[in-house]
Write a protein that holds these residues in place. Structure first.
Motif, short mmCIF file in Angstrom:
data_model
loop_
_atom_site.label_atom_id
_atom_site.label_comp_id
_atom_site.label_asym_id
_atom_site.label_seq_id
_atom_site.Cartn_x
_atom_site.Cartn_y
_atom_site.Cartn_z
N VAL A 1 0.85 -1.18 0.00
CA VAL A 1 0.00 0.00 0.00
C VAL A 1 0.88 1.23 0.00
O VAL A 1 1.83 1.32 0.79
CB VAL A 1 -0.93 0.01 1.24
CG1 VAL A 1 -1.86 1.21 1.20
CG2 VAL A 1 -1.71 -1.28 1.32
N ASP A 57 -0.68 6.97 -0.08
CA ASP A 57 -2.04 7.46 -0.34
C ASP A 57 -3.09 6.39 -0.13
O ASP A 57 -4.24 6.54 -0.56
CB ASP A 57 -2.13 8.00 -1.78
CG ASP A 57 -1.20 9.18 -2.02
OD1 ASP A 57 -1.05 9.99 -1.08
OD2 ASP A 57 -0.62 9.28 -3.11
N LYS A 58 -2.71 5.26 0.49
CA LYS A 58 -3.62 4.16 0.81
C LYS A 58 -4.14 3.43 -0.42
O LYS A 58 -5.19 2.79 -0.37
CB LYS A 58 -4.82 4.66 1.64
CG LYS A 58 -4.44 5.42 2.89
CD LYS A 58 -3.59 4.58 3.81
CE LYS A 58 -3.21 5.35 5.07
NZ LYS A 58 -2.30 4.56 5.95
N GLN A 59 -3.40 3.50 -1.52
CA GLN A 59 -3.78 2.78 -2.73
C GLN A 59 -2.99 1.47 -2.80
O GLN A 59 -1.77 1.45 -2.61
CB GLN A 59 -3.49 3.63 -3.96
CG GLN A 59 -3.72 2.91 -5.29
CD GLN A 59 -5.14 2.41 -5.43
OE1 GLN A 59 -6.09 3.14 -5.19
NE2 GLN A 59 -5.30 1.15 -5.81
N ARG A 60 -3.70 0.39 -3.09
CA ARG A 60 -3.05 -0.92 -3.21
C ARG A 60 -2.29 -1.04 -4.52
O ARG A 60 -2.68 -0.46 -5.53
CB ARG A 60 -4.08 -2.04 -3.14
CG ARG A 60 -4.79 -2.16 -1.82
CD ARG A 60 -5.69 -3.38 -1.80
NE ARG A 60 -6.65 -3.37 -2.90
CZ ARG A 60 -7.35 -4.42 -3.28
NH1 ARG A 60 -7.19 -5.57 -2.68
NH2 ARG A 60 -8.22 -4.34 -4.27
N SER A 89 7.46 5.03 0.72
CA SER A 89 7.13 5.25 2.13
C SER A 89 8.40 5.12 2.96
O SER A 89 9.46 4.74 2.46
CB SER A 89 6.08 4.25 2.60
OG SER A 89 6.55 2.92 2.45
N LEU A 118 -10.25 -1.92 1.17
CA LEU A 118 -9.23 -1.03 1.68
C LEU A 118 -7.92 -1.78 1.84
O LEU A 118 -7.87 -3.00 1.90
CB LEU A 118 -9.67 -0.44 3.02
CG LEU A 118 -10.87 0.50 2.93
CD1 LEU A 118 -11.12 1.12 4.29
CD2 LEU A 118 -10.63 1.59 1.91
N PRO A 119 -6.82 -1.03 1.90
CA PRO A 119 -5.50 -1.67 1.85
C PRO A 119 -5.11 -2.33 3.17
O PRO A 119 -5.76 -2.18 4.19
CB PRO A 119 -4.57 -0.50 1.54
CG PRO A 119 -5.26 0.68 2.11
CD PRO A 119 -6.73 0.42 1.90
N THR A 120 -4.01 -3.06 3.10
CA THR A 120 -3.38 -3.64 4.27
C THR A 120 -1.93 -3.19 4.28
O THR A 120 -1.34 -3.00 3.23
CB THR A 120 -3.43 -5.17 4.19
OG1 THR A 120 -2.84 -5.71 5.36
CG2 THR A 120 -2.71 -5.72 2.99
N VAL A 166 -3.61 -2.24 8.17
CA VAL A 166 -4.54 -1.25 8.66
C VAL A 166 -4.06 -0.73 10.00
O VAL A 166 -3.68 -1.50 10.86
CB VAL A 166 -5.95 -1.86 8.80
CG1 VAL A 166 -6.93 -0.83 9.34
CG2 VAL A 166 -6.43 -2.40 7.48
N SER A 173 -7.57 2.89 13.49
CA SER A 173 -8.60 3.21 12.49
C SER A 173 -9.54 2.04 12.21
O SER A 173 -10.58 2.23 11.60
CB SER A 173 -7.93 3.63 11.18
OG SER A 173 -7.18 2.56 10.65
N ILE A 183 -11.88 -3.82 4.28
CA ILE A 183 -10.44 -3.87 4.21
C ILE A 183 -9.98 -5.12 3.50
O ILE A 183 -10.62 -6.15 3.55
CB ILE A 183 -9.80 -3.81 5.61
CG1 ILE A 183 -10.44 -4.84 6.52
CG2 ILE A 183 -9.92 -2.44 6.20
CD1 ILE A 183 -9.82 -4.90 7.89
#
Length: 545
Positions: free
Chosen positions: A63, A66-69, A84, A406-408, A410, A414, A431
Motif C-alpha cells: 500500500v 495514499d492508501k492505494q493498493r 514510504s 481497503l488496503p493492508t 490497517v 482506524s 479492508i
C-alpha cells in the motif's frame, strides 16, 4: 582515512532497508534489501524461504502512502515503488488464481492456494450457498484438526472457529455434522484438495473486487477471474465476459473502459468510474495483467513448466487449528545465509468479536438470528460458457466483501472506526486483509463509547453543508446591499447635478456637456414630472380620507 572508511560504511548502511512480508499463514518474513534491489530479488527470497517452485501464481502486495493498493513490479526498485518510510511492510498473496487448483503439481503450492481461498471465504470475497459453505468449512476443520474425536471436540466445537464473517448456529451444526460423518479418515492434503475442487466451482472464485460506480451512479464491484471479467451489482452478476471477448482495456482519469466484441452482438463498451485516478489505473493494470496471463499462452506455459518439476516433495508442517485464530505453519526449505530468521506470531482471524452486532448489515453472510439462520447467500450456478446470460443471481443479499477493498496493513486506531462507520453509513467499505495487530479485543463499553463518538461525528456531517448554504445566502445578501448602496449614491449625485445650485467647477463641467443636457431634458425632467404627479395624487387621497 579512518573517517573516510567510517563515512563510507555509514552510507552503505543507509542503502539497506528492512522489509517485513506477511505470509498466507499469518507469519512474518523479515529481511534486508539494498536500495536498488528489484522486486524480483525480494520475491525470489520469499519463494526460496517457502521452498516454492510454482511461483507464477503469486505476488507481493503493498500500500502506498495514499492508501492505494499495488502489486509489486519485479523489474523496478522496491524502495522507489513503495515511496514510504522504512521499515517496509508487504503481503505475500495469490495474484493469479489457478483455473484448476487441484491440477497444481506440488502439494506446497496447493497448500498456499488453500490458505488464500480460506482467507477469501472468511473475508466474504467467496460466496456460496449454505450447503457449500458447510462443506468448505468442514474440509477446513478436517485439514487442520483431523478426525472428529468426542474426547477432544465437545458439543458445539465448530462454533469456536471462525470460517466466515458471520454464520448461524444452524450452519455451525451442519459443519460439525459433515465433519463427523463424511470426512473421517481424510488426510490434510486430501481435505485441502477437495476444498479446492469445490471452491473453483463457485461464481466468485478468484474474485478480487474493485469498488466502482456505473454510468447511473450505482455501486458495483469489478473483478478479474481465471475465466473472464465479472461485474457484481447488488445481488446479481450483471456481466460475465470471457477473456477472448475482451478487445481492449482503457482508462482516463477515474473512468475505466472495457471494449467487448461478441459474435452474436455488436461491439459494446462498458464504462465504470473508480473512486480515484490511482484506483482506476490499478484496476486497468490488474485487468491487463490478468488478460495477458489467462488469455495468452502464459497460463498454459506455467502448467507445462510445473509438469517438469522433479524433486522430492517439500515437507509441510500443518499446526493444529486454534479457535478464532489461524496459525498453520510450513517447514521451510534451506535459507540464504543473508536472510534473518523469520518472526512468527499468531494473528486474530476473528476481527473483534465485540463488534459483531455492528457488522451484521455490512456482511453478506447470515447472522445469529432465527430469521436469518438459514440464509447463507444462495448461489445460482450458471455456465461460464453461456455468453448469452447477462444477469445471474448469485446471492439473496448484496455482494459486500468484508475485507477486500481497503488496503493492508490497517492502522490499529482506524479499524474500529471503519467497522463502525460501515454499519452506520450502510457502505460497502471494507479492508483487503484482516487486522494485522496484536491489540486485544475492546470491551463492550469501549465499543459503545466508540460507536457513540462516531455516530456523533457522522450526524455532524450535515452541519458543514448547512453552514455552506448559510454562507452562500449571506454572500448574496451582501452583494445586494452593496449594489443598492451604489445605486443610492448615484441617485444622490444625479439629484445634486440636476436640482442643486452648487456652482462647483466639477459639477459645472458635467452640466455643460451635451450628453447631460440631453439626459436632463429627455429623461430626467419627464421622470420628475411623473413622480410629482404620483405624489400629488397620493397626498390628495390621504387628505380625502
Amino acid at each position: 582515512m579512518l573517517s573516510r572508511l567510517m563515512s563510507g560504511s555509514s552510507r552503505s548502511l543507509e542503502r539497506e532497508y528492512s522489509c517485513t512480508v506477511r505470509l498466507l499463514d499469518d507469519s512474518e518474513y523479515t529481511c534486508t534489501i539494498q536500495r536498488d534491489a528489484k522486486g524480483q530479488y525480494l520475491f525470489d527470497l520469499l519463494c526460496h524461504h517457502l521452498n516454492l517452485l510454482e511461483k507464477d501464481y503469486f505476488g507481493i502486495r503493498f500500500v502506498d502512502p495514499d492508501k492505494q493498493r499495488h502489486w509489486l513490479e519485479f523489474t523496478k526498485s522496491v524502495v522507489k515503488q513503495l515511496r514510504s518510510q522504512p521499515p517496509f511492510t508487504m503481503c505475500f498473496r495469490v495474484k493469479f488464481y489457478p483455473a484448476d487448483p487441484a491440477a497444481l503439481k506440488e502439494e506446497i503450492t496447493r497448500y498456499l492456494v488453500f490458505l488464500q481461498i480460506k482467507r477469501d471465504l472468511y473475508h466474504g470475497r467467496l460466496l456460496c450457498k449454505t450447503s457449500d459453505a458447510a462443506l468448505l468449512a468442514a474440509h477446513i476443520l478436517q485439514a487442520e484438526i483431523g478426525d472428529y474425536d468426542p474426547g477432544k471436540h465437545p458439543e458445539g466445537y465448530s462454533s469456536k472457529f471462525q470460517f466466515f464473517p458471520k454464520h448461524s448456529e444452524k450452519l455451525e451444526r451442519k459443519i460439525a455434522e459433515i465433519h463427523k460423518t463424511e470426512l473421517s479418515g481424510q488426510t490434510p492434503a486430501t481435505s485441502e484438495l477437495n476444498f479446492l475442487r469445490k471452491a473453483q466451482t463457485l461464481e466468485t472464485y478468484g474474485v478480487d473486487p474493485h469498488p466502482c460506480k456505473d454510468v447511473s451512479g450505482n455501486a458495483a464491484f469489478l473483478a478479474f477471474t481465471p475465466f473472464g471479467f465479472v461485474v457484481l451489482q447488488g445481488n446479481k452478476r450483471v456481466h460475465f465476459i470471457k477473456w477472448n471477448e475482451v478487445t481492449k482495456l482503457k482508462f482516463e482519469g477515474k473512468t475505466f473502459y472495457l471494449y467487448v466484441s461478441q459474435k452474436e452482438e455488436k461491439k459494446i463498451i462498458l464504462t465504470y468510474f473508480a473512486p480515484t485516478p490511482e484506483a482506476c489505473k490499478h484496476l486497468w493494470k490488474c485487468g491487463i495483467e490478468n488478460q495477458a496471463f489467462y488469455n495468452g499462452r502464459v497460463a498454459k506455459e506455467v502448467m507445462e513448466s510445473s509438469a517438469k518439476i522433479k524433486r522430492e516433495p517439500p515437507e509441510i508442517h500443518r499446526a493444529g487449528m486454534v479457535p478464532s485464530r489461524s496459525c498453520p505453519s510450513i517447514t521451510h526449505g534451506p535459507r540464504l545465509s543473508s536472510v534473518p530468521r523469520t518472526r512468527r506470531r499468531a494473528v486474530h482471524i476473528s476481527i473483534m468479536e465485540g463488534l459483531e452486532s455492528l457488522r451484521d448489515s455490512a456482511h453478506s453472510t447470515p447472522v445469529r438470528s432465527s430469521s436469518h439462520g438459514d440464509t447463507f447467500l444462495p448461489h445460482v450456478r450458471s455456465s461460464r460458457a453461456d455468453s448469452n446470460e447477462r444477469v445471474a443471481v448469485i446471492a439473496d443479499e448484496a455482494y459486500s466483501p468484508a475485507d477486500s477493498v481497503l488496503p493492508t496493513p490497517v492502522a490499529e486506531h482506524s479499524l474500529e472506526l471503519m467497522l463502525l462507520s460501515r454499519q452506520i453509513n450502510g457502505a460497502t467499505c471494507s479492508i483487503e486483509e484482516e487486522k494485522e495487530s496484536e491489540a486485544s479485543t475492546p470491551t463492550a463499553a469501549e465499543v459503545e463509547a466508540l460507536g457513540g463518538e462516531l455516530r456523533a461525528l457522522c450526524q455532524g456531517h450535515g452541519r458543514p453543508e448547512e453552514e455552506q448554504v448559510n454562507k452562500f445566502v449571506l454572500s448574496v445578501l451582501r452583494l445586494l446591499l452593496v449594489t443598492m448602496g451604489l445605486l443610492f449614491v448615484l441617485l444622490l449625485l444625479l439629484i445634486i447635478l440636476t436640482e442643486s445650485d452648487l456652482d462647483i467647477a466639477f459639477f459645472r463641467d458635467i452640466r455643460q456637456t451635451p450628453e447631460f443636457e440631453q439626459f436632463h431634458y429627455q429623461y430626467f425632467c419627464p421622470l420628475r414630472r411623473w413622480f410629482a404627479c404620483k405624489i400629488r395624487s397620493v397626498v390628495s387621497l390621504l387628505i380625502d380620507t
